[in-house]
Design a protein around this motif. Sequence first.
Motif, short mmCIF file in Angstrom:
data_model
loop_
_atom_site.label_atom_id
_atom_site.label_comp_id
_atom_site.label_asym_id
_atom_site.label_seq_id
_atom_site.Cartn_x
_atom_site.Cartn_y
_atom_site.Cartn_z
N ASP A 227 25.12 19.92 -24.83
CA ASP A 227 23.71 19.84 -25.22
C ASP A 227 22.84 19.48 -24.03
O ASP A 227 21.78 20.09 -23.78
CB ASP A 227 23.57 18.81 -26.35
CG ASP A 227 22.19 18.81 -27.00
OD1 ASP A 227 21.49 19.84 -26.95
OD2 ASP A 227 21.83 17.77 -27.59
N ALA B 231 22.60 22.38 -21.49
CA ALA B 231 21.72 23.45 -21.96
C ALA B 231 20.26 23.07 -21.78
O ALA B 231 19.43 23.88 -21.33
CB ALA B 231 22.01 23.75 -23.42
N LYS B 232 19.91 21.85 -22.10
CA LYS B 232 18.53 21.41 -21.98
C LYS B 232 18.10 21.30 -20.52
O LYS B 232 16.96 21.61 -20.16
CB LYS B 232 18.34 20.09 -22.73
CG LYS B 232 18.40 20.29 -24.26
CD LYS B 232 18.30 18.99 -25.00
CE LYS B 232 18.09 19.22 -26.51
NZ LYS B 232 19.13 20.04 -27.14
N ARG C 214 19.94 28.19 -24.05
CA ARG C 214 20.68 27.73 -25.22
C ARG C 214 22.16 27.57 -24.88
O ARG C 214 22.69 28.25 -24.00
CB ARG C 214 20.52 28.71 -26.38
CG ARG C 214 19.07 28.85 -26.88
CD ARG C 214 18.37 27.52 -27.19
NE ARG C 214 19.09 26.68 -28.12
CZ ARG C 214 18.93 26.69 -29.44
NH1 ARG C 214 18.05 27.52 -29.99
NH2 ARG C 214 19.59 25.86 -30.22
N TRP D 31 24.76 28.53 -26.36
CA TRP D 31 25.60 29.72 -26.49
C TRP D 31 25.50 30.62 -25.25
O TRP D 31 26.43 31.35 -24.94
CB TRP D 31 25.30 30.49 -27.77
CG TRP D 31 23.88 30.94 -27.97
CD1 TRP D 31 23.28 32.03 -27.41
CD2 TRP D 31 22.89 30.33 -28.82
NE1 TRP D 31 21.98 32.14 -27.86
CE2 TRP D 31 21.71 31.11 -28.73
CE3 TRP D 31 22.90 29.21 -29.65
CZ2 TRP D 31 20.55 30.79 -29.42
CZ3 TRP D 31 21.75 28.91 -30.35
CH2 TRP D 31 20.59 29.68 -30.23
N ALA E 214 16.83 24.12 -31.20
CA ALA E 214 17.13 23.37 -29.98
C ALA E 214 16.93 21.88 -30.17
O ALA E 214 17.61 21.07 -29.52
CB ALA E 214 16.27 23.89 -28.83
#
Length: 326
Positions: A97, A100-101, A106, A108, A322
Amino acid sequence: MAGLSARVERWPLAAAFVISRGAKTEAEVVVAEIIQDGHRGRGEAVPYAHYGETASGVLSEIEDVRPRIEAGIARGALQGLLPPGAARNALDCALWDLEAKQAGVRAWTLAGRTRLDPVKTCFTISLGAPEEMAEAARANARRPMLKLKIGGPDDLAAVAAVHAAAPRARLIVDANEALSFDDLRRLAPDLARLDVKLLEQPLPAAEDEVLEGYESPIALCADESLHTRGELAACARRYGLVNIKLDKTGGLTEALALAAEARAMGLGLMIGCMVATSLAMAPALILAQGAEFVDLDGPLLLVRDREPGLAITGSLIEPPPAALWG
């Protein structure tokens, strides 16, 4: 430097969740948060008593690796730092997480997928008397797939009652290790006649070697017998499908590797969960893409879910926002 926090949360269930090993009325989860440069990554895991885990033990495991996490450990390095289980799952998913941020994409995308499609989950019917299970099945008869728990060889009547109450639903039967090999050989033809599509973990994991060479009239799926890639070769000789759960693999990183290897060996996939909130389900949606069976109904069993949670219409789960994860 990063900041790490972890806490225990308890989420009440809408009804008692009963399997062959016992019952629970709440979901006890551990949430890990990693904050770095203004970005926050979260992961949720379920300590599982059957594997010797407790919430306090999981928190202790997380605390033991705090210096490495706060120093900025990579996900790959985490795999050798903690064993498979809830603690590594919470941290691994938090790192996904966070990454990704930080990257502004994202999760995936980091996993090599261009998009995430909605998936249909089965809905679990807890173990109970045949009339109780039939009532629960009638209330959920419009769902495309029902998964019913059994506790032994005398529960064929419950399977028949569920089939009669929800004749259009595809059925999965989950024994949670409650059968003997003789039970299985007696029950399997009847389950096939009741149009059960899958029988999950019929035998105790320590005794399932007798499945080698057994020609089952119904597809068999490993659950308790499979945690990581270390058990995959044995499972491939005994089952046609494997149930991958993040709390068993110790996170999404190992789960993705396990799924790829299982596919290469010709095994079908079931993506499962412990009873938990949408935060625990969200990473598993990446795994669930293209899986033959999806069992991510944890939030549907709760009195309330976290906000924001997954958008679930009937049994259709949309990709996570998100703000939830990834």
